[in-house]
Scaffold this motif. Structure first.
Motif, short mmCIF file in Angstrom:
data_model
loop_
_atom_site.label_atom_id
_atom_site.label_comp_id
_atom_site.label_asym_id
_atom_site.label_seq_id
_atom_site.Cartn_x
_atom_site.Cartn_y
_atom_site.Cartn_z
N PHE A 1 -7.84 -4.99 -9.23
CA PHE A 1 -8.78 -6.03 -8.84
C PHE A 1 -9.28 -5.83 -7.41
CE2 PHE A 1 -6.83 -9.29 -12.00
CZ PHE A 1 -7.32 -8.52 -13.05
N ASN A 2 -8.42 -5.26 -6.55
CA ASN A 2 -8.84 -4.97 -5.18
C ASN A 2 -10.03 -4.01 -5.18
OD1 ASN A 2 -8.29 -4.86 -2.14
ND2 ASN A 2 -8.09 -2.72 -2.69
N LEU A 3 -9.96 -2.95 -5.98
CA LEU A 3 -11.06 -2.00 -6.06
C LEU A 3 -12.31 -2.66 -6.63
CD1 LEU A 3 -12.24 0.85 -5.90
CD2 LEU A 3 -11.23 1.30 -8.16
N LEU A 4 -12.15 -3.47 -7.68
CA LEU A 4 -13.30 -4.11 -8.33
C LEU A 4 -14.04 -5.05 -7.37
CD1 LEU A 4 -15.05 -4.76 -10.79
CD2 LEU A 4 -13.33 -6.47 -11.45
N ILE A 5 -13.30 -5.92 -6.69
CA ILE A 5 -13.99 -6.89 -5.83
C ILE A 5 -14.58 -6.21 -4.60
CG2 ILE A 5 -12.55 -8.79 -6.65
CD1 ILE A 5 -11.08 -8.68 -3.96
N ILE A 6 -14.00 -5.09 -4.18
CA ILE A 6 -14.57 -4.38 -3.03
C ILE A 6 -15.94 -3.81 -3.38
CG2 ILE A 6 -14.36 -2.32 -1.59
CD1 ILE A 6 -11.37 -2.91 -1.40
N VAL B 1 -9.53 0.26 3.51
CA VAL B 1 -9.75 -0.92 2.67
C VAL B 1 -9.31 -0.65 1.23
CG1 VAL B 1 -11.51 -2.46 1.75
CG2 VAL B 1 -11.60 -1.78 4.13
N ILE B 2 -9.66 0.51 0.69
CA ILE B 2 -9.34 0.81 -0.71
C ILE B 2 -7.86 1.10 -0.89
CG2 ILE B 2 -9.76 2.36 -2.64
CD1 ILE B 2 -12.13 0.61 -2.10
N PHE B 3 -7.36 2.10 -0.17
CA PHE B 3 -5.97 2.50 -0.33
C PHE B 3 -5.01 1.54 0.37
CE2 PHE B 3 -8.08 6.67 -0.95
CZ PHE B 3 -7.56 6.99 -2.19
N GLY B 4 -5.33 1.27 1.64
CA GLY B 4 -4.40 0.46 2.44
C GLY B 4 -4.16 -0.91 1.86
N PHE B 5 -5.22 -1.69 1.70
CA PHE B 5 -5.05 -3.03 1.17
C PHE B 5 -4.66 -3.03 -0.31
CE2 PHE B 5 -7.51 -4.36 4.95
CZ PHE B 5 -6.69 -5.40 5.36
N GLY B 6 -5.13 -2.01 -1.04
CA GLY B 6 -4.74 -1.92 -2.45
C GLY B 6 -3.24 -1.84 -2.64
N PHE B 7 -2.58 -0.99 -1.84
CA PHE B 7 -1.11 -0.89 -1.91
C PHE B 7 -0.43 -2.03 -1.17
CE2 PHE B 7 -2.05 3.68 -2.74
CZ PHE B 7 -1.39 3.78 -3.95
N PHE B 8 -1.03 -2.48 -0.07
CA PHE B 8 -0.43 -3.56 0.71
C PHE B 8 -0.19 -4.81 -0.13
CE2 PHE B 8 -0.78 -7.29 3.47
CZ PHE B 8 0.16 -7.02 4.43
N LEU B 9 -1.09 -5.08 -1.06
CA LEU B 9 -0.99 -6.28 -1.88
C LEU B 9 -0.01 -6.13 -3.05
CD1 LEU B 9 -4.75 -7.37 -2.06
CD2 LEU B 9 -2.94 -8.33 -0.63
N MET B 10 0.60 -4.97 -3.21
CA MET B 10 1.55 -4.77 -4.32
C MET B 10 2.93 -5.31 -3.95
SD MET B 10 0.62 -1.07 -5.98
CE MET B 10 1.92 -1.30 -7.20
N VAL B 11 3.00 -6.60 -3.69
CA VAL B 11 4.26 -7.21 -3.28
C VAL B 11 4.99 -7.91 -4.43
CG1 VAL B 11 3.52 -7.54 -0.90
CG2 VAL B 11 3.00 -9.31 -2.59
N LEU B 12 4.31 -8.08 -5.55
CA LEU B 12 4.91 -8.80 -6.68
C LEU B 12 5.36 -7.83 -7.75
CD1 LEU B 12 2.28 -11.67 -6.93
CD2 LEU B 12 4.54 -11.77 -5.84
N ARG B 13 6.48 -8.12 -8.35
CA ARG B 13 7.11 -7.18 -9.28
C ARG B 13 6.32 -6.98 -10.57
NH1 ARG B 13 10.99 -9.95 -12.86
NH2 ARG B 13 12.22 -8.05 -12.79
N ARG B 14 5.54 -7.96 -11.00
CA ARG B 14 4.80 -7.86 -12.25
C ARG B 14 3.29 -7.98 -12.06
NH1 ARG B 14 8.25 -11.23 -16.83
NH2 ARG B 14 10.22 -10.11 -16.60
#
Length: 406
Positions: A75-80, A54-67
């Motif tokens: 924010f993924n870590l914070l909301i988790i 959840v922390i690493f996988g989804f955190g990097f998975f959501l890095m699809v936008l250039r900026r």
């Protein structure tokens, strides 16, 4: 930058402090003591696997936008960590009224982390379009609504507790789509609304983390853990191989598309989540992995033009075809396998099929309705809407060096 954003940023620390104060007060009055009664046996290695996922996988998975890389991971870590505390609070309230439901603190945290997967999936649909206050509000609301949906499935539709948690993919995808449908679409030529080779690489790294730990996710609360692990692995293996094959066939130039790969390799894990411990033959899981990969790649082609554009839905991370459609396929597979297994017991077959279909309809209906209501509330001036021109921008929230090329 306008004063509105400066004032908005100053509200975030106080909001987080308020929530943490409530959680601490809750732990004093409601939380059962960490004594022998509450420290029931649990599996810490499997807990760590899902936590990493959840922390690493989804955190990097959501890095699809250039900026939007800082916001995607931060924010993924914070909301988790906020959401897990909220989810444990809801679980504590239930245990307070029904002490016999106590399964131990570690089990409560495991359920909380799995429940947070629904929120993270929903976040992928609205990624870059809502501010941090809106994201925190959405997290708290979705967790509570998902718990209510699970309670309905367990109480009235006789769904097992661990299977009710496997609705996270279905609930999260359609809740997020309903929320994002309430927000304005980005401008067609918006330069920030695209990926770069670097962001695609990080997103693929997240997919690899998710792929590796997905068997632990599907088996964490299952009764037949070995069977769930093996079936999930076989489904993931076939979906990963099929993703490369189908990506090359779908492209006119015969080249692989990273969008196809980082979504379709996970389809097998999502598809078998409902049936991982009930499949007796690995070839069934392998077929489901293949079908999940097919529906993901076909969905990435068709949904963007045939469904999302007419409905004016902008799904930033493609959660509909990555998690939503494979979850629907998994529910259908669950019903088909149930019919095959209980075919000789015709007296109860219709009733069981009705319960499974009812749980599916209840979950997706609650997700869409409450998601639309939540999106309408979030899309108000009270929560300071981000203008379309500021979508997908880290600089609203983070200190970014101007010398760094975004």
């Amino acid at each position: 930058m306008s004063s509105n954003y400066l004032n908005f940023r100053n509200t975030i620390p106080w909001l987080i402090l308020l929530l943490e104060t409530l959680f601490i007060v809750r732990s004093y009055f409601l939380f059962l003591r960490l004594d022998g009664q509450y420290l029931l046996p649990g599996s810490y290695p499997e807990f760590q696997d899902v936590n990493h996922m959840v922390i690493f996988g989804f955190g990097f998975f959501l890095m699809v936008l250039r900026r939007y890389g800082f916001s995607s991971t931060g924010f993924n870590l914070l909301i988790i960590v906020l959401g897990v505390q909220c989810s444990v609070l809801v679980e504590d309230l239930f245990i307070f009224f029904y002490p016999q439901a106590n399964e131990g603190i570690l089990k409560s945290i495991e359920k909380a982390i799995i429940s947070m997967t629904a929120v993270i999936i929903s976040t992928g649909a609205v990624l870059g379009k809502i501010n941090l206050v809106q994201l925190i509000v959405m997290t708290l609301v979705e967790l509570i609504v998902f718990y209510v949906s699970r309670w309905i499935n367990r109480t009235f539709l006789e769904v097992l507790d661990h299977l009710s948690l496997m609705h996270v993919h279905l609930f999260g995808a359609y809740f997020g789509l309903a929320v994002t449908g309430c927000f304005p679409e980005p401008s067609p030529g918006l330069d920030k609304n695209r990926s770069t080779p670097k962001s695609d690489l990080f997103s693929m790294l997240g997919s690899v983390f998710l792929w590796v730990f997905w068997p632990s996710f599907n088996s964490l609360l299952a009764e037949s853990k070995t069977k769930a692990i093996l079936n999930t692995y076989f489904a993931l293996a076939v979906s990963a191989v099929s993703a490369f094959m189908l990506s090359a066939l779908a492209a006119k130039d015969g080249k692989f598309r990273m969008t196809h790969i980082h979504s379709a390799v996970l389809a097998g894990g999502v598809t078998v989540s409902f049936v991982a411990e009930s499949i007796s033959h690995p070839w069934i899981a392998m077929i489901l992995g293949l079908l999940g990969s097919v529906i993901t790649i076909l969905g990435s082609h068709c949904l963007q033009s045939c469904l999302n554009l007419p409905l004016k839905i902008h799904d930033t991370s493609g959660v509909h075809f990555t998690f939503g459609l494979p979850a629907v396929l998994g529910v259908l597979a669950q019903v088909v396998l149930l019919v095959v297994r209980e075919w000789t017991n015709s007296s109860s077959l219709d009733y069981l099929v009705l319960l499974h279909i009812g749980a599916f309809c209840q979950t997706i209906s609650v997700a869409l309705i409450t998601g639309f209501i939540t999106g309408s509330v979030l899309n108000t001036r009270l929560l300071k809407i981000i203008p379309v021109s500021k979508y997908f921008e880290d600089q609203i929230y983070w200190e970014v060096s101007l010398n760094v090329k975004l």
